[in-house]
Design an enzyme around this catalytic site. Structure first.
Site, mmCIF file in Angstrom:
data_model
loop_
_atom_site.group_PDB
_atom_site.id
_atom_site.type_symbol
_atom_site.label_atom_id
_atom_site.label_comp_id
_atom_site.label_asym_id
_atom_site.label_seq_id
_atom_site.Cartn_x
_atom_site.Cartn_y
_atom_site.Cartn_z
ATOM 1 N N HIS A 59 0.837 6.065 -1.487
ATOM 2 C CA HIS A 59 -0.376 7.023 -2.006
ATOM 3 C C HIS A 59 0.537 7.441 -3.757
ATOM 4 C CE1 HIS A 59 -2.439 7.863 1.128
ATOM 5 N NE2 HIS A 59 -1.348 8.752 1.510
ATOM 6 N N HIS A 68 1.102 -0.891 0.083
ATOM 7 C CA HIS A 68 0.394 -0.450 -0.330
ATOM 8 C C HIS A 68 0.676 0.901 0.286
ATOM 9 C CE1 HIS A 68 0.500 1.203 4.486
ATOM 10 N NE2 HIS A 68 0.464 0.247 4.488
#
Length: 383
Positions: free
Chosen positions: A176, A174
């Site tokens: 951004h 995970h």
């Protein structure tokens, strides 16, 4: 002069796994949670034509090797060539595992390229709590300067790391970062998932987050700390923090690393984001139905998300990052924002994702067909 007898190749040689060199220092930093135990499923021996051929070659080379050891007429170079061939065949045979003996869940990789301020911290918190119980790893992709795109060289390294880092699988990555097309680099595509949110709600949440922080790290001083200007006042004054162009984030995140994806209000980027949502993503949910998104993940990916729904409902992880202070925009502000082209395009993607997720949720959770469906293989020819 009699040639000395060579002891032959060792049968205990190992091939180092590629992509795990400790000398390489990529610019991507990772935070890893290791499970306490790793279940190892032993491979069952299977025999077929693909195994018979290497055995035939090994036997042939073995007798040829013995013959050479007792024949002084052959040169040391010829002996070395034969022995190298024997080592290669033995090594390949020892490393080869029939595909049918490999647990498919053992190599499962899920990539969550999380959009900021969409509830992603809540979902990731569930994954961190389940990783030891369900025996998988969670890895945070942290990019220098909180950038959302990787250089071309780092895209390749990321693809190679995810593909070759076998000791970390099954894995949940995970970060951004915009969508990375693994197929562009000749690698198998992992299962991509994401969440998107109503575009104006996301912008307002981020605006107040920069000023007041959240309940996740309440003592951290944010970049706009001390600025008391409301979102309505910001829009009225035409300040840059509330510019509708700042909403242009969910489209490029699903679109990818092509420079055209990051051109504000690009029609091409919107269409590419829709195509990726349909063709490249395993599942895209919406923040307003986060609990249903967690439930669908548990049903479709039980090896990673078994128990996720109960954990989400009963733990304190259902809303980890609530903005400390947030004022709803006025109807006049909403009308001005919704009149912009960026809002219309971001909202079009949101509605598209909502429609797709509604269909998936209905089939996975609402009907008995998907839940009870099984399939099998039969009438395989030739025998």
């Amino acid at each position: 002069m009699q040639e000395p007898t060579d002891p032959g190749p060792s049968r205990e040689q190992e091939l180092p796994i590629q992509g795990q060199s400790r000398e390489q220092k990529p610019t991507i930093k990772s935070k890893i949670v290791h499970p306490s135990q790793t279940q190892v499923i032993p491979a069952k021996p299977r025999y077929g034509i693909s195994q018979a051929i290497p055995r035939y070659i090994c036997c042939h080379l073995y007798f040829y090797n013995v013959h050479l050891n007792f024949h002084p007429t052959f040169s040391p170079l010829e002996l070395a060539v034969v022995r190298m061939q024997l080592r290669e065949v033995e090594l390949r045979r020892s490393l080869k595992t029939p595909p049918s003996d490999v647990d498919p869940d053992r190599d499962l990789v899920v990539v969550y390229n999380r959009v900021p301020k969409t509830g992603s911290t809540s979902l990731v918190g569930v994954a961190y709590d389940l990783c030891k119980l369900n025996n998988f790893h969670v890895i945070h992709l942290n990019i220098t300067g909180n950038m959302h795109v990787l250089s071309l060289a780092n895209q390749l390294r990321f693809v190679q790391n995810v593909t070759r880092w076998t000791s970390i699988k099954p894995a949940f990555y995970h970060g951004h970062v915009a969508f990375v097309d693994f197929g562009k680099f000749g690698a198998p595509q992992p299962l991509y998932v994401n969440l998107i949110r109503k575009p104006l709600d996301r912008l307002v949440s981020y605006y107040y987050f920069l000023r007041y922080g959240d309940n996740f790290r309440p003592h951290l001083v944010r970049r706009k700390h001390g600025d008391k200007v409301t979102f309505d006042e910001c829009v009225e004054q035409g300040q840059p923090d509330c510019d509708p162009a700042n909403m242009w984030l969910q489209v490029p995140f699903l679109c990818g690393h092509n420079p055209r994806c990051w051109e504000v209000a690009s029609d091409w980027a919107l269409e590419q984001a829709k195509r990726n949502l349909l063709d490249k993503y395993f599942l895209v949910g919406i923040t307003e139905q986060l609990q249903d998104f967690v439930q669908v993940l548990e049903v479709t990916l039980p090896s990673l998300f078994h128990g996720a729904l109960d954990h989400y409902k009963t733990s304190n992880k259902s809303h980890l990052r609530r903005t400390a202070q947030k004022l709803a925009p006025s109807p006049e502000t909403i009308a001005r924002i919704q009149d912009s082209k960026v809002w219309k395009m971001e909202n079009e993607l949101y509605q598209f994702a909502l429609d797709q997720f509604t269909q998936v949720r209905r089939r996975v959770l609402g009907a008995t067909m998907d839940r009870d469906q099984r399939f099998m293989y039969e009438k395989i020819r030739p025998k």
